[in-house]
Design an enzyme around this catalytic site. Structure first.
Site, PDB file in Angstrom:
ATOM      1  N   TYR A  39      38.616  33.162  26.036  1.00 33.42           N
ATOM      2  CA  TYR A  39      37.820  34.323  25.313  1.00 33.42           C
ATOM      3  C   TYR A  39      38.766  35.234  24.497  1.00 33.42           C
ATOM      4  CZ  TYR A  39      33.637  32.904  27.523  1.00 33.42           C
ATOM      5  OH  TYR A  39      32.592  32.205  27.919  1.00 33.42           O
TER       6      TYR A  39
ATOM      7  N   HIS B 218      35.752  51.717  34.548  1.00 38.83           N
ATOM      8  CA  HIS B 218      34.367  51.068  34.353  1.00 38.83           C
ATOM      9  C   HIS B 218      33.670  50.366  35.633  1.00 38.83           C
ATOM     10  CE1 HIS B 218      36.186  50.219  30.175  1.00 38.83           C
ATOM     11  NE2 HIS B 218      36.090  51.136  30.224  1.00 38.83           N
TER      12      HIS B 218
ATOM     13  N   ASN C 149      24.706  52.771  40.057  1.00 39.31           N
ATOM     14  CA  ASN C 149      24.108  51.620  41.143  1.00 39.31           C
ATOM     15  C   ASN C 149      24.023  52.388  42.640  1.00 39.31           C
ATOM     16  OD1 ASN C 149      23.969  49.900  39.341  1.00 39.31           O
ATOM     17  ND2 ASN C 149      25.656  48.595  40.165  1.00 39.31           N
TER      18      ASN C 149
ATOM     19  N   CYS D   9      31.251  74.076  46.556  1.00 42.82           N
ATOM     20  CA  CYS D   9      30.161  73.214  46.122  1.00 42.82           C
ATOM     21  C   CYS D   9      30.568  71.418  46.308  1.00 42.82           C
ATOM     22  CB  CYS D   9      29.840  73.137  44.665  1.00 42.82           C
ATOM     23  SG  CYS D   9      29.188  74.742  44.450  1.00 42.82           S
TER      24      CYS D   9
ATOM     25  N   LYS E  89      30.926  70.092  50.008  1.00 41.07           N
ATOM     26  CA  LYS E  89      29.459  70.206  50.629  1.00 41.07           C
ATOM     27  C   LYS E  89      28.388  69.370  50.083  1.00 41.07           C
ATOM     28  CE  LYS E  89      27.261  73.970  49.133  1.00 41.07           C
ATOM     29  NZ  LYS E  89      25.791  73.396  48.923  1.00 41.07           N
TER      30      LYS E  89
ATOM     31  N   ARG F 190      36.823  79.238  50.263  1.00 40.42           N
ATOM     32  CA  ARG F 190      36.138  78.244  50.947  1.00 40.42           C
ATOM     33  C   ARG F 190      36.705  76.877  50.482  1.00 40.42           C
ATOM     34  NH1 ARG F 190      30.378  80.506  49.999  1.00 40.42           N
ATOM     35  NH2 ARG F 190      31.474  80.609  48.023  1.00 40.42           N
TER      36      ARG F 190
HETATM   37  N1  LIG Z   1      37.656  37.743  28.954  1.00 38.40           N
HETATM   38  C1  LIG Z   1      37.710  39.114  28.557  1.00 38.40           C
HETATM   39  O1  LIG Z   1      36.745  39.674  28.280  1.00 38.40           O
HETATM   40  C2  LIG Z   1      39.177  39.806  28.651  1.00 38.40           C
HETATM   41  C3  LIG Z   1      39.083  41.173  27.979  1.00 38.40           C
HETATM   42  C4  LIG Z   1      40.375  41.707  27.911  1.00 38.40           C
HETATM   43  C5  LIG Z   1      41.485  41.210  28.435  1.00 38.40           C
HETATM   44  N2  LIG Z   1      41.422  40.051  29.003  1.00 38.40           N
HETATM   45  C6  LIG Z   1      42.866  39.396  29.685  1.00 38.40           C
HETATM   46  O2  LIG Z   1      42.992  38.534  28.650  1.00 38.40           O
HETATM   47  C7  LIG Z   1      43.595  37.240  29.518  1.00 38.40           C
HETATM   48  C8  LIG Z   1      42.937  36.248  28.881  1.00 38.40           C
HETATM   49  O3  LIG Z   1      41.591  36.232  29.475  1.00 38.40           O
HETATM   50  P1  LIG Z   1      40.594  35.074  29.064  1.00 38.40           P
HETATM   51  O4  LIG Z   1      39.182  35.574  29.536  1.00 38.40           O
HETATM   52  O5  LIG Z   1      40.736  34.582  27.480  1.00 38.40           O
HETATM   53  O6  LIG Z   1      41.386  33.631  29.960  1.00 38.40           O
HETATM   54  P2  LIG Z   1      40.695  32.330  29.819  1.00 38.40           P
HETATM   55  O7  LIG Z   1      40.845  31.748  31.098  1.00 38.40           O
HETATM   56  O8  LIG Z   1      39.278  32.188  29.047  1.00 38.40           O
HETATM   57  O9  LIG Z   1      41.534  31.702  28.980  1.00 38.40           O
HETATM   58  C9  LIG Z   1      43.083  31.117  29.148  1.00 38.40           C
HETATM   59  C10 LIG Z   1      43.534  29.961  28.184  1.00 38.40           C
HETATM   60  O10 LIG Z   1      44.916  29.884  28.270  1.00 38.40           O
HETATM   61  C11 LIG Z   1      45.376  28.822  28.340  1.00 38.40           C
HETATM   62  N3  LIG Z   1      46.785  28.672  28.875  1.00 38.40           N
HETATM   63  C12 LIG Z   1      47.179  28.503  30.020  1.00 38.40           C
HETATM   64  N4  LIG Z   1      48.513  28.158  30.014  1.00 38.40           N
HETATM   65  C13 LIG Z   1      48.824  28.258  28.953  1.00 38.40           C
HETATM   66  C14 LIG Z   1      50.074  27.952  28.029  1.00 38.40           C
HETATM   67  N5  LIG Z   1      51.096  27.908  28.759  1.00 38.40           N
HETATM   68  N6  LIG Z   1      50.123  27.964  26.766  1.00 38.40           N
HETATM   69  C15 LIG Z   1      48.946  27.999  26.127  1.00 38.40           C
HETATM   70  N7  LIG Z   1      47.863  28.486  26.475  1.00 38.40           N
HETATM   71  C16 LIG Z   1      47.727  28.319  28.057  1.00 38.40           C
HETATM   72  C17 LIG Z   1      44.070  28.049  29.114  1.00 38.40           C
HETATM   73  O11 LIG Z   1      44.178  26.654  28.942  1.00 38.40           O
HETATM   74  C18 LIG Z   1      42.850  28.881  28.666  1.00 38.40           C
HETATM   75  O12 LIG Z   1      42.388  28.297  27.665  1.00 38.40           O
HETATM   76  C19 LIG Z   1      43.671  37.725  30.980  1.00 38.40           C
HETATM   77  O13 LIG Z   1      44.813  38.021  31.048  1.00 38.40           O
HETATM   78  C20 LIG Z   1      42.490  38.571  30.849  1.00 38.40           C
HETATM   79  O14 LIG Z   1      42.498  39.514  32.176  1.00 38.40           O
HETATM   80  C21 LIG Z   1      39.977  39.113  29.200  1.00 38.40           C
END
Ligand SMILES: NC(=O)c1ccc[n+]([C@@H]2O[C@H](COP(=O)([O-])OP(=O)(O)OC[C@H]3O[C@@H](n4cnc5c(N)ncnc54)[C@H](O)[C@@H]3O)[C@@H](O)[C@H]2O)c1
Length: 437
Positions: free
Chosen positions: A10, A217, A225, A268, A271, A331
């Site tokens: 992503y 968050h 909730n 407040c 309590k 208090r």
């Molecule tokens: N998904 C989100 O909304 C989001 C937002 C902010 C931060 N993050 C952080 O960003 C990071 C990535 O998240 P994501 O959701 O994109 O992960 P993801 O699992 O969707 O994608 C990770 C990708 O890295 C690749 N990968 C693994 N080893 C590799 C290597 N040696 N060389 C190149 N590519 C390699 C995998 O094949 C995979 O395609 C994480 O640390 C996550 O916590 C995610």
């Protein structure tokens, strides 16, 4: 710029797509052949808003391509952005397998590459990971030295899935954790056309900010909730309640109450949280987050006590012990609790608070001190100087500005324990100890 993006998930796919869309020449790197092939066909490896069209256009114009060949990607770029996954292990710890591997691979490619290179990490990693894992792995596998042969920085990503492209172009903030400025200066060139607050800070602070953000968050969702569940149980519209709560930008949605310091107290908050938890219990509505608030506050009192007693001094002085500055209300003051516990353990105390002067107090507060905490009344003195002359450890218990100048007058051997943060700029000095800084 020529940029390689490691990890076509992503974060990586959105970053690569947006950077190429902005005119940079981008190589996406992923060991997953399917993702590489998809990208090279101009198709997005993820479903995310308009990123599909952006990737398609960038691939056909030649600004974006993908490979599994790390050597090729590093040799043809001046900057790489690491976006590999950092999933959870079964025990909850962070799994750094992909981070370690990608650093080894990039390091091996750097061995063959001449000229300065920049490694920016966007993956979410716990504080200390850059220093303990990323830098050593890169140095070991490249045989080169950070800061001299290549630069590193942590550049946390704040995008949300579903609105990731919009978040890329309108980020809530741009955070760069760095040791020098060379790496961050280059990264900032990527955002020349964006309007967002920029924070350039220490590496560990940037690592922690990402976790503080996400934990916050999560707490917000859990809180809303629980208020919703409790409201529904008593026949109230919880959404209406939270909408009204959110209208208050002064105390509710603001920086108020969000700076680390000492426990809360007063007539407040304890309590009312207690009563709300009790009502939930009596209605059989589970509110674990609300139930955890008072125990969390209690832990903060214990943390403060430990910080004071760990200084190893017998003579303690307390500056400020009403529950907050500008009031004489004692208090449920957490400082009164601290004073009582220290007294019980045999410490010699003198305490001062200009708002709690027996000679000037009248009515309920005077009665409260004389009837409920007479043992504390006996410790009260009438000036900061009396506390300072007596104390080996001086505890700052509320944010009265009167206490600020004293920080310049600490005598040798004397120690300050600051529970409220009025002297936080002295953090790191041997005679100064803050509770959360
Ligand atoms: N998904 C989100 O909304 C989001 C937002 C902010 C931060 N993050 C952080 O960003 C990071 C990535 O998240 P994501 O959701 O994109 O992960 P993801 O699992 O969707 O994608 C990770 C990708 O890295 C690749 N990968 C693994 N080893 C590799 C290597 N040696 N060389 C190149 N590519 C390699 C995998 O094949 C995979 O395609 C994480 O640390 C996550 O916590 C995610």
């Amino acid at each position: 710029m020529n940029i390689s993006v490691f990890g076509m998930g992503y974060v990586g796919a959105v970053s690569a797509g947006c950077l190429a869309h902005d005119g940079h020449s981008v190589i996406g790197v992923d060991p997953n052949r399917t993702k590489v092939d998809l990208l090279n066909e101009g198709r997005s490896p993820i479903i995310e808003g308009e990123i599909g069209t952006m990737i398609e256009k960038s691939v056909s114009s030649g600004r974006l391509r993908a490979t599994s060949d790390v050597q090729e990607a590093v040799s043809q770029t001046e900057l790489c952005v690491i976006c590999v996954g950092t999933p959870s292990q079964i025990n909850g710890n962070l799994d750094l397998t992909y981070v370690r591997r990608v650093c080894e691979e990039i390091g091996a490619a750097l061995r063959e590459r001449s000229g300065y290179y920049i490694v920016a990490v966007r993956s979410t990693m716990l504080p200390g990971t850059m220093r303990d894992v990323v830098i050593p792995f890169l140095e070991r596998s490249s045989g080169k030295i950070t800061g001299q042969d290549f630069g590193v920085c942590i550049h946390p990503e704040f995008l949300r899935e579903g609105t990731a492209v919009a978040d890329f172009y309108q980020p809530p903030k741009i955070v760069i954790g760095e040791d020098g400025t060379r790496c961050g200066d280059l990264i900032m060139r990527l955002y020349e056309n964006l309007h967002a607050p920029v924070v350039r800070t220490a590496i560990e602070v940037a690592e922690m900010v990402k976790y503080a953000d996400n934990a916050w968050h999560a707490v917000k969702v859990g809180f809303a909730n629980e208020i919703g569940a409790l409201s529904k149980a008593v026949g109230i519209d919880g959404q209406k309640v939270m909408q009204i709560l959110c209208q208050d930008l002064k105390l509710n949605l603001s920086a108020h109450y969000l700076s680390p310091g000492f426990a809360f107290g007063g007539s407040c908050l304890p309590k009312d949280v207690r009563a709300l938890s009790y009502r939930a219990r009596s209605l059989d509505v589970k509110v674990p987050l609300l139930d955890a608030v008072l125990p969390s506050n209690e832990v903060q009192i214990e943390r403060g006590l430990r910080l004071i007693t760990s200084q190893g001094h017998k003579k303690i002085g307390v500056l400020g012990f009403s529950f907050k500055v500008g009031t004489d209300d004692l208090r449920e003051s957490p400082m009164v609790e601290v004073i009582e516990r220290l007294l019980g353990k045999g410490y010699e105390l003198k305490v001062y608070d200009r708002n709690v002067d027996l000679a000037k107090l009248m009515g309920a507060n005077r009665d409260y001190i004389l009837n409920h905490i007479p043992h504390i009344a006996r410790l009260m003195v009438r000036s900061v100087d009396e506390v300072l002359t007596h104390a080996e450890t001086v505890v700052i218990g509320n944010r009265d500005r009167e206490f600020q100048p004293f920080l310049d007058r600490i005598r040798p051997g004397q120690v300050v324990v600051d529970l409220v943060g009025i002297g936080s700029s002295r953090s790191g000095e041997g005679s100064y100890h803050g509770i959360g800084w």
